[in-house]
Design an enzyme around this catalytic site. Sequence first.
Site, PDB file in Angstrom:
ATOM      1  N   HIS A   1       3.131  11.174   0.725  1.00 43.90           N
ATOM      2  CA  HIS A   1       4.100  10.622   1.674  1.00 43.90           C
ATOM      3  C   HIS A   1       5.556  10.888   1.283  1.00 43.90           C
ATOM      4  O   HIS A   1       6.349  11.334   2.115  1.00 43.90           O
ATOM      5  CB  HIS A   1       3.873   9.116   1.834  1.00 43.90           C
ATOM      6  CG  HIS A   1       2.528   8.767   2.392  1.00 43.90           C
ATOM      7  ND1 HIS A   1       2.155   9.078   3.682  1.00 43.90           N
ATOM      8  CD2 HIS A   1       1.449   8.164   1.825  1.00 43.90           C
ATOM      9  CE1 HIS A   1       0.918   8.664   3.901  1.00 43.90           C
ATOM     10  NE2 HIS A   1       0.463   8.111   2.791  1.00 43.90           N
TER      11      HIS A   1
ATOM     12  N   HIS B   1       0.824  -1.211   0.000  1.00 39.81           N
ATOM     13  CA  HIS B   1       0.000   0.000   0.000  1.00 39.81           C
ATOM     14  C   HIS B   1       0.859   1.262   0.000  1.00 39.81           C
ATOM     15  O   HIS B   1       0.540   2.223  -0.682  1.00 39.81           O
ATOM     16  CB  HIS B   1      -0.943   0.012   1.197  1.00 39.81           C
ATOM     17  CG  HIS B   1      -1.864   1.196   1.215  1.00 39.81           C
ATOM     18  ND1 HIS B   1      -2.671   1.522   0.151  1.00 39.81           N
ATOM     19  CD2 HIS B   1      -2.092   2.147   2.156  1.00 39.81           C
ATOM     20  CE1 HIS B   1      -3.374   2.614   0.432  1.00 39.81           C
ATOM     21  NE2 HIS B   1      -3.024   3.018   1.635  1.00 39.81           N
TER      22      HIS B   1
ATOM     23  N   GLU C   1       0.356   8.250  -3.297  1.00 41.68           N
ATOM     24  CA  GLU C   1       1.344   7.817  -2.311  1.00 41.68           C
ATOM     25  C   GLU C   1       2.603   8.670  -2.391  1.00 41.68           C
ATOM     26  O   GLU C   1       3.186   9.040  -1.362  1.00 41.68           O
ATOM     27  CB  GLU C   1       1.682   6.333  -2.507  1.00 41.68           C
ATOM     28  CG  GLU C   1       0.562   5.391  -2.120  1.00 41.68           C
ATOM     29  CD  GLU C   1       0.172   5.521  -0.661  1.00 41.68           C
ATOM     30  OE1 GLU C   1       1.049   5.368   0.206  1.00 41.68           O
ATOM     31  OE2 GLU C   1      -1.020   5.785  -0.388  1.00 41.68           O
TER      32      GLU C   1
END
Length: 290
Positions: free
Chosen positions: A154, A92, A150
């Site tokens: 992040h 993930h 993502e």
Amino acid sequence: MANSLRSLLAYAGGLFSQLPGVPEAPSDIRPFYEPLSGAPSCPIDGPISCHNNTPVVGNSCCFVHPGGRLLLTQFWDQKVHAGGAEDDWTLHGLWPDLCDGTWDQFCHMTPNYPNVTAVLEKHGQQELIAFMNRYWLAGYGSNSHLWDHEYNKHATCINTLAPACYGEDHIPGIEVVDYFTRASALFRTLDTHRALGKAGIVPHSRRHYPLADVQAALEKYSGGKVVLRCTGRRDVLHEAWYHYFIKGSLQTGEFIPAQDYGNKGDAGNCAPWVRYPPKRRHDAEAEEDL
């Protein structure tokens, strides 16, 4: 120069083989490309993230700060994805939490990229894209959209990916290659299905397992703390979050399994007994077997 994936996997195999009770890394781990990078090399005796109050003086590109607690997060979906298998846990993300267990997001320490797939293609990373299309999968929407999310949410909070850390010869997008390289390589050392199977915890339609046994099996395997999260009535195993610190930069550093959950404690939400259901194949695939 950044370590090649070959050297990273050699390091990972050595790290996990040295931990007591940890099984050997899966035999099918193979390097699938040599990553490109102009990231600086870092001293092998540098501090570990979250174990030093401030970045390394004069060398902040060799110390991940402030998001120094890295979480490698995996999903157990209840369907077999295209090109996947019945034993695939999927990736993930790789998240840089702050040292106290909280987190930042969309930090802009590195530029945002609206199309990660195009960046990887431009850098010749077709094999990496193929790997990600099997193992780094969106629960809904396209895989490409998930990768964009993502990275921009992040990876932009990882200071060592900043263009300045690559020097005057920085090639735009190389930090994208480095982020997905390291996340994918670390994921390949964490065969969650295999680790659970060695402890007698296998997918089953009716059986329940003690949560403590599931957690103990994964922590023994990884050498660090693992958070588990569930769906349904908090009794269906769905997520595993592996905790790490890092010595050096994200690009070339050493992942160190964390022995604590941080000041926020365990973020798990599972009931004391959990189910680990088998994956379901698509109807079309099932019909082919009739």
